[in-house]
Motif scaffolding. Structure first.
Motif, short mmCIF file in Angstrom:
data_model
loop_
_atom_site.label_atom_id
_atom_site.label_comp_id
_atom_site.label_asym_id
_atom_site.label_seq_id
_atom_site.Cartn_x
_atom_site.Cartn_y
_atom_site.Cartn_z
N ASP A 12 7.27 57.94 -52.13
CA ASP A 12 7.88 57.63 -50.84
C ASP A 12 7.42 58.62 -49.78
N ALA A 13 7.32 59.91 -50.19
CA ALA A 13 7.00 60.94 -49.20
C ALA A 13 6.18 62.06 -49.82
N VAL A 14 5.27 62.60 -49.01
CA VAL A 14 4.50 63.79 -49.37
C VAL A 14 4.75 64.85 -48.31
N VAL A 15 5.00 66.06 -48.77
CA VAL A 15 5.26 67.19 -47.87
C VAL A 15 4.22 68.26 -48.16
N ILE A 16 3.64 68.83 -47.12
CA ILE A 16 2.72 69.96 -47.28
C ILE A 16 3.47 71.25 -46.96
N GLY A 17 3.46 72.18 -47.90
CA GLY A 17 4.04 73.50 -47.67
C GLY A 17 5.38 73.69 -48.34
N ALA A 18 5.49 74.79 -49.08
CA ALA A 18 6.74 75.12 -49.78
C ALA A 18 7.39 76.35 -49.18
N GLY A 19 7.38 76.40 -47.84
CA GLY A 19 8.09 77.45 -47.13
C GLY A 19 9.47 76.98 -46.75
N PHE A 20 10.05 77.59 -45.73
CA PHE A 20 11.41 77.24 -45.31
C PHE A 20 11.55 75.75 -45.00
N SER A 21 10.65 75.22 -44.18
CA SER A 21 10.79 73.81 -43.77
C SER A 21 10.47 72.87 -44.90
N GLY A 22 9.43 73.17 -45.69
CA GLY A 22 9.05 72.29 -46.78
C GLY A 22 10.12 72.18 -47.86
N LEU A 23 10.73 73.30 -48.21
CA LEU A 23 11.79 73.28 -49.23
C LEU A 23 13.00 72.48 -48.75
N TYR A 24 13.35 72.69 -47.48
CA TYR A 24 14.51 71.96 -46.95
C TYR A 24 14.21 70.47 -46.87
N MET A 25 13.00 70.11 -46.45
CA MET A 25 12.63 68.70 -46.39
C MET A 25 12.67 68.06 -47.78
N LEU A 26 12.18 68.79 -48.78
CA LEU A 26 12.24 68.30 -50.15
C LEU A 26 13.68 68.05 -50.57
N TYR A 27 14.53 69.00 -50.28
CA TYR A 27 15.95 68.87 -50.65
C TYR A 27 16.57 67.63 -50.00
N ARG A 28 16.32 67.44 -48.71
CA ARG A 28 16.92 66.32 -47.98
C ARG A 28 16.37 64.97 -48.45
N LEU A 29 15.07 64.88 -48.62
CA LEU A 29 14.47 63.61 -49.04
C LEU A 29 14.93 63.23 -50.45
N ARG A 30 15.02 64.22 -51.30
CA ARG A 30 15.46 63.93 -52.66
C ARG A 30 16.93 63.51 -52.69
#
Length: 353
Positions: A12-30
């Motif tokens: 459904d989604a791909v995120v680049i970067g496992a910093g502050f924004s990437g981790l939060y985006m992963l949490y929200r999308l999941r």
């Protein structure tokens, strides 16, 4: 990886970067029920705080505000050590977050996205990795930040330089030993201002190459007291509202009057109190320091005078004195930056001359 029949991995989604924004985006999308994967070139979480490990690396936002606020439980479980968090503490915090919310299974490390094309017909992104994987995703989100790529200047002779050289944005994981070494550091931006005092304590001699002098105010970093920590955690809801309502993500109170309304003596007292408090306080004690040139000149001249009071050699102080208005470049805070130029093993070269 791509499926055996060479069909792309469907997400459904791909995120680049496992910093502050990437981790939060992963949490929200999941949490929203989407299939998602984060890709990062590093071998661990942290983003810019994974790469920036140079001596003195520290955040210039106060610890109690430099947090995720989506989870009160998370906020109360973690405890910062000092007013301004250093790089190892921030990296530990982000690893703590990744573990607490079990984010690692959805992160693919040591991987770069090399191409991304939007298929108008399928309304999906077609992505390629440096490992040959093909991915198809409805959503493509970049969390790479604005300082994720190191700028290595094309200095003549760099490739043939026989000594060791480093970039603050890609610092080795192991300690670099500067003891007994002659060291040159190029640049006096926020990274340089942080690294210079620390390296100077160890190097046999440090030469600072400066293009543009910087305004810097003392950070006045210090450990938090237990009472301050307990109060911050107890006031989580109030803090979150203040942060959301603030202009820059930290609840800073700006003065209610113009710098030009006060007498020179009263202005001096106000600036001295802000200088003693440290951090970015001096930029917000009046409400027009960033909007009125005449008002700004009062704080600019205050800091220029401070530089000449701190730096003992008049010529060095002159080189370190900015000629532009305070706040027109990033406002820097430091620990013993100007004081470092009083050391016998530190010299300053103005490359504009």
């Amino acid at each position: 990886m791509s499926t055996a029949n060479n069909q792309p991995t469907a997400l459904d989604a791909v995120v680049i970067g496992a910093g502050f924004s990437g981790l939060y985006m992963l949490y929200r999308l999941r949490e929203a029920g989407l299939s998602v994967r984060v890709y990062d070139a590093a071998d661990g979480v942290g983003g810019v705080w994974y790469w920036n490990r140079y001596p003195g690396a520290r955040c210039d936002s106060e610890s109690i505000y430099y947090n995720y606020t989506f989870s009160e439980e998370l906020y109360k479980e973690w405890t910062w050590n000092s007013r301004y968090p250093e790089q190892p503490d921030i990296l530990r915090y982000l690893n703590f977050v990744a573990d607490k919310f079990d984010l690692r299974p959805n992160i693919q490390f040591k991987t770069r996205i090399t191409s991304a094309e939007f298929d108008e017909t399928a309304s999906r992104w077609q992505l390629q990795t440096d490992g040959g994987e093909t991915i198809s995703a409805k959503y493509f989100i970049t969390g790479v930040g604005c300082i994720s790529t190191a700028n290595i200047p094309n200095f003549k002779g760099l490739n043939s330089f026989k000594g060791k050289w480093y970039h603050t944005g890609h610092w080795p994981h192991e300690k670099v030993d500067f003891s007994g070494k002659r060291v040159g550091i190029i640049g006096t931006g926020s990274s340089g201002v942080q690294a210079i005092p620390v390296i100077a304590q160890e190097a046999a001699h440090l030469t600072v190459f400066q293009r543009t002098p910087q305004y810097s105010a003392p950070a006045r970093n210090r450990p938090y007291t237990e009472e301050e920590i307990l109060q911050a955690k107890a006031n989580f809801s109030e803090m979150k509202q203040q942060v959301r309502a603030s202009a820059g993500g930290t609840p800073v109170q700006t003065g209610d009057r113009s710098a030009l309304q006060d007498s020179p003596e009263e202005r001096q007292r106000v600036f001295e109190e802000a200088w003693a408090l440290g951090g970015h306080a001096i930029l917000t004690v009046y409400n027009d320091l960033l909007t009125d040139e005449e008002a700004n000149e009062t704080v600019s001249e205050f800091i220029r005078t401070k530089i000449h009071e701190i730096v003992q050699d008049p010529e060095t102080a002159k080189k370190l004195t900015p000629y532009y208005l305070y706040g027109t470049k990033r406002a820097i805070i430091d620990t013993d930056y100007y004081e470092t130029f009083n050391r016998s093993n530190v010299s300053l070269v103005d490359v504009r001359c």
